[in-house]
Design a protein around this motif. Structure first.
Motif, PDB file in Angstrom:
ATOM      1  N   THR A  47       2.129  -8.986  15.700  1.00 26.15           N
ATOM      2  CA  THR A  47       1.906  -8.212  14.474  1.00 26.15           C
ATOM      3  C   THR A  47       3.065  -7.256  14.175  1.00 26.15           C
ATOM      4  O   THR A  47       2.932  -6.347  13.365  1.00 26.15           O
ATOM      5  CB  THR A  47       0.587  -7.415  14.581  1.00 26.15           C
ATOM      6  OG1 THR A  47       0.599  -6.655  15.799  1.00 26.15           O
ATOM      7  CG2 THR A  47      -0.612  -8.337  14.578  1.00 26.15           C
ATOM      8  N   ARG A  48       4.209  -7.484  14.776  1.00 24.84           N
ATOM      9  CA  ARG A  48       5.338  -6.550  14.609  1.00 24.84           C
ATOM     10  C   ARG A  48       5.851  -6.489  13.175  1.00 24.84           C
ATOM     11  O   ARG A  48       6.423  -5.491  12.766  1.00 24.84           O
ATOM     12  CB  ARG A  48       6.470  -6.903  15.561  1.00 24.84           C
ATOM     13  CG  ARG A  48       7.219  -8.175  15.205  1.00 24.84           C
ATOM     14  CD  ARG A  48       8.354  -8.458  16.172  1.00 24.84           C
ATOM     15  NE  ARG A  48       8.913  -9.777  15.930  1.00 24.84           N
ATOM     16  CZ  ARG A  48       8.422 -10.897  16.418  1.00 24.84           C
ATOM     17  NH1 ARG A  48       7.362 -10.870  17.187  1.00 24.84           N
ATOM     18  NH2 ARG A  48       8.986 -12.046  16.139  1.00 24.84           N
ATOM     19  N   GLU A  49       5.640  -7.530  12.405  1.00 28.29           N
ATOM     20  CA  GLU A  49       6.139  -7.556  11.020  1.00 28.29           C
ATOM     21  C   GLU A  49       5.209  -6.831  10.046  1.00 28.29           C
ATOM     22  O   GLU A  49       5.578  -6.615   8.894  1.00 28.29           O
ATOM     23  CB  GLU A  49       6.336  -9.003  10.560  1.00 28.29           C
ATOM     24  CG  GLU A  49       7.332  -9.794  11.396  1.00 28.29           C
ATOM     25  CD  GLU A  49       8.750  -9.248  11.318  1.00 28.29           C
ATOM     26  OE1 GLU A  49       9.157  -8.770  10.237  1.00 28.29           O
ATOM     27  OE2 GLU A  49       9.446  -9.280  12.345  1.00 28.29           O
ATOM     28  N   LEU A  50       4.018  -6.476  10.488  1.00 33.21           N
ATOM     29  CA  LEU A  50       3.075  -5.789   9.597  1.00 33.21           C
ATOM     30  C   LEU A  50       3.452  -4.319   9.475  1.00 33.21           C
ATOM     31  O   LEU A  50       3.902  -3.696  10.432  1.00 33.21           O
ATOM     32  CB  LEU A  50       1.648  -5.914  10.136  1.00 33.21           C
ATOM     33  CG  LEU A  50       1.111  -7.341  10.245  1.00 33.21           C
ATOM     34  CD1 LEU A  50      -0.286  -7.323  10.849  1.00 33.21           C
ATOM     35  CD2 LEU A  50       1.098  -8.023   8.894  1.00 33.21           C
ATOM     36  N   THR A  51       3.222  -3.747   8.306  1.00 30.09           N
ATOM     37  CA  THR A  51       3.574  -2.349   8.065  1.00 30.09           C
ATOM     38  C   THR A  51       2.694  -1.410   8.871  1.00 30.09           C
ATOM     39  O   THR A  51       1.519  -1.701   9.131  1.00 30.09           O
ATOM     40  CB  THR A  51       3.477  -1.996   6.569  1.00 30.09           C
ATOM     41  OG1 THR A  51       3.917  -0.655   6.411  1.00 30.09           O
ATOM     42  CG2 THR A  51       2.066  -2.118   6.031  1.00 30.09           C
ATOM     43  N   LYS A  52       3.270  -0.298   9.265  1.00 29.94           N
ATOM     44  CA  LYS A  52       2.511   0.753   9.931  1.00 29.94           C
ATOM     45  C   LYS A  52       2.435   1.980   9.013  1.00 29.94           C
ATOM     46  O   LYS A  52       2.035   3.052   9.429  1.00 29.94           O
ATOM     47  CB  LYS A  52       3.184   1.124  11.252  1.00 29.94           C
ATOM     48  CG  LYS A  52       3.325  -0.036  12.218  1.00 29.94           C
ATOM     49  CD  LYS A  52       2.322   0.069  13.311  1.00 29.94           C
ATOM     50  CE  LYS A  52       2.498  -0.883  14.474  1.00 29.94           C
ATOM     51  NZ  LYS A  52       2.725  -2.242  14.261  1.00 29.94           N
ATOM     52  N   GLU A  53       2.850   1.787   7.748  1.00 26.21           N
ATOM     53  CA  GLU A  53       2.769   2.872   6.775  1.00 26.21           C
ATOM     54  C   GLU A  53       1.326   3.206   6.474  1.00 26.21           C
ATOM     55  O   GLU A  53       0.455   2.346   6.433  1.00 26.21           O
ATOM     56  CB  GLU A  53       3.452   2.463   5.464  1.00 26.21           C
ATOM     57  CG  GLU A  53       4.957   2.524   5.512  1.00 26.21           C
ATOM     58  CD  GLU A  53       5.553   2.276   4.136  1.00 26.21           C
ATOM     59  OE1 GLU A  53       5.092   2.917   3.164  1.00 26.21           O
ATOM     60  OE2 GLU A  53       6.468   1.455   4.057  1.00 26.21           O
ATOM     61  N   LEU A  54       1.086   4.485   6.238  1.00 24.29           N
ATOM     62  CA  LEU A  54      -0.250   4.938   5.869  1.00 24.29           C
ATOM     63  C   LEU A  54      -0.585   4.465   4.454  1.00 24.29           C
ATOM     64  O   LEU A  54       0.189   4.676   3.518  1.00 24.29           O
ATOM     65  CB  LEU A  54      -0.327   6.469   5.925  1.00 24.29           C
ATOM     66  CG  LEU A  54      -1.648   7.077   5.487  1.00 24.29           C
ATOM     67  CD1 LEU A  54      -2.782   6.625   6.409  1.00 24.29           C
ATOM     68  CD2 LEU A  54      -1.535   8.591   5.456  1.00 24.29           C
ATOM     69  N   ILE A  55      -1.723   3.805   4.321  1.00 23.43           N
ATOM     70  CA  ILE A  55      -2.208   3.353   3.019  1.00 23.43           C
ATOM     71  C   ILE A  55      -3.583   4.001   2.825  1.00 23.43           C
ATOM     72  O   ILE A  55      -4.489   3.756   3.606  1.00 23.43           O
ATOM     73  CB  ILE A  55      -2.327   1.816   2.956  1.00 23.43           C
ATOM     74  CG1 ILE A  55      -0.947   1.179   3.186  1.00 23.43           C
ATOM     75  CG2 ILE A  55      -2.939   1.383   1.625  1.00 23.43           C
ATOM     76  CD1 ILE A  55      -1.006  -0.322   3.348  1.00 23.43           C
ATOM     77  N   VAL A  56      -3.713   4.844   1.822  1.00 18.94           N
ATOM     78  CA  VAL A  56      -4.967   5.538   1.563  1.00 18.94           C
ATOM     79  C   VAL A  56      -5.662   4.860   0.398  1.00 18.94           C
ATOM     80  O   VAL A  56      -5.079   4.708  -0.672  1.00 18.94           O
ATOM     81  CB  VAL A  56      -4.729   7.032   1.249  1.00 18.94           C
ATOM     82  CG1 VAL A  56      -6.038   7.731   0.926  1.00 18.94           C
ATOM     83  CG2 VAL A  56      -4.018   7.703   2.414  1.00 18.94           C
ATOM     84  N   ILE A  57      -6.898   4.462   0.629  1.00 18.78           N
ATOM     85  CA  ILE A  57      -7.710   3.858  -0.429  1.00 18.78           C
ATOM     86  C   ILE A  57      -8.845   4.825  -0.747  1.00 18.78           C
ATOM     87  O   ILE A  57      -9.685   5.099   0.122  1.00 18.78           O
ATOM     88  CB  ILE A  57      -8.262   2.484   0.011  1.00 18.78           C
ATOM     89  CG1 ILE A  57      -7.110   1.546   0.337  1.00 18.78           C
ATOM     90  CG2 ILE A  57      -9.160   1.911  -1.070  1.00 18.78           C
ATOM     91  CD1 ILE A  57      -7.539   0.237   0.946  1.00 18.78           C
ATOM     92  N   GLU A  58      -8.834   5.354  -1.926  1.00 21.46           N
ATOM     93  CA  GLU A  58      -9.882   6.294  -2.321  1.00 21.46           C
ATOM     94  C   GLU A  58     -10.953   5.558  -3.100  1.00 21.46           C
ATOM     95  O   GLU A  58     -10.661   4.671  -3.878  1.00 21.46           O
ATOM     96  CB  GLU A  58      -9.268   7.421  -3.152  1.00 21.46           C
ATOM     97  CG  GLU A  58      -8.268   8.238  -2.351  1.00 21.46           C
ATOM     98  CD  GLU A  58      -7.706   9.402  -3.134  1.00 21.46           C
ATOM     99  OE1 GLU A  58      -8.435   9.956  -3.971  1.00 21.46           O
ATOM    100  OE2 GLU A  58      -6.546   9.742  -2.882  1.00 21.46           O
ATOM    101  N   GLY A  59     -12.169   5.917  -2.832  1.00 20.17           N
ATOM    102  CA  GLY A  59     -13.220   5.186  -3.511  1.00 20.17           C
ATOM    103  C   GLY A  59     -14.356   5.988  -3.790  1.00 20.17           C
ATOM    104  O   GLY A  59     -15.157   6.505  -4.163  1.00 20.17           O
TER     105      GLY A  59
END
Length: 59
Positions: A47-59
């Motif tokens: 999974t090294r190619e997957l982003t580790k950036e924070l993604i916030v989903i508000e709902g």
């Protein structure tokens, strides 16, 4: 479960998930997962190619 107390042997072909996380009471938490396969020379991070950036989903 991986543990220094385990007597299980890790051998080539085993698939492991490494899942460190942090949780803050009343705020939430995050867990970052890496999937690795044990190879004769060490390991390969699947999974090294997957982003580790924070993604916030508000709902």
């Amino acid at each position: 479960m991986l543990s220094v107390r385990s007597s299980d042997e890790i051998v080539p072909g085993h698939l492991l998930t490494i899942e460190p996380g942090i949780y803050l009471v009343g705020q939430g938490g995050v867990r970052i997962e890496d999937d690795v396969i044990v190879t004769p020379d060490g390991f390969e991070n699947l999974t090294r190619e997957l982003t580790k950036e924070l993604i916030v989903i508000e709902g």
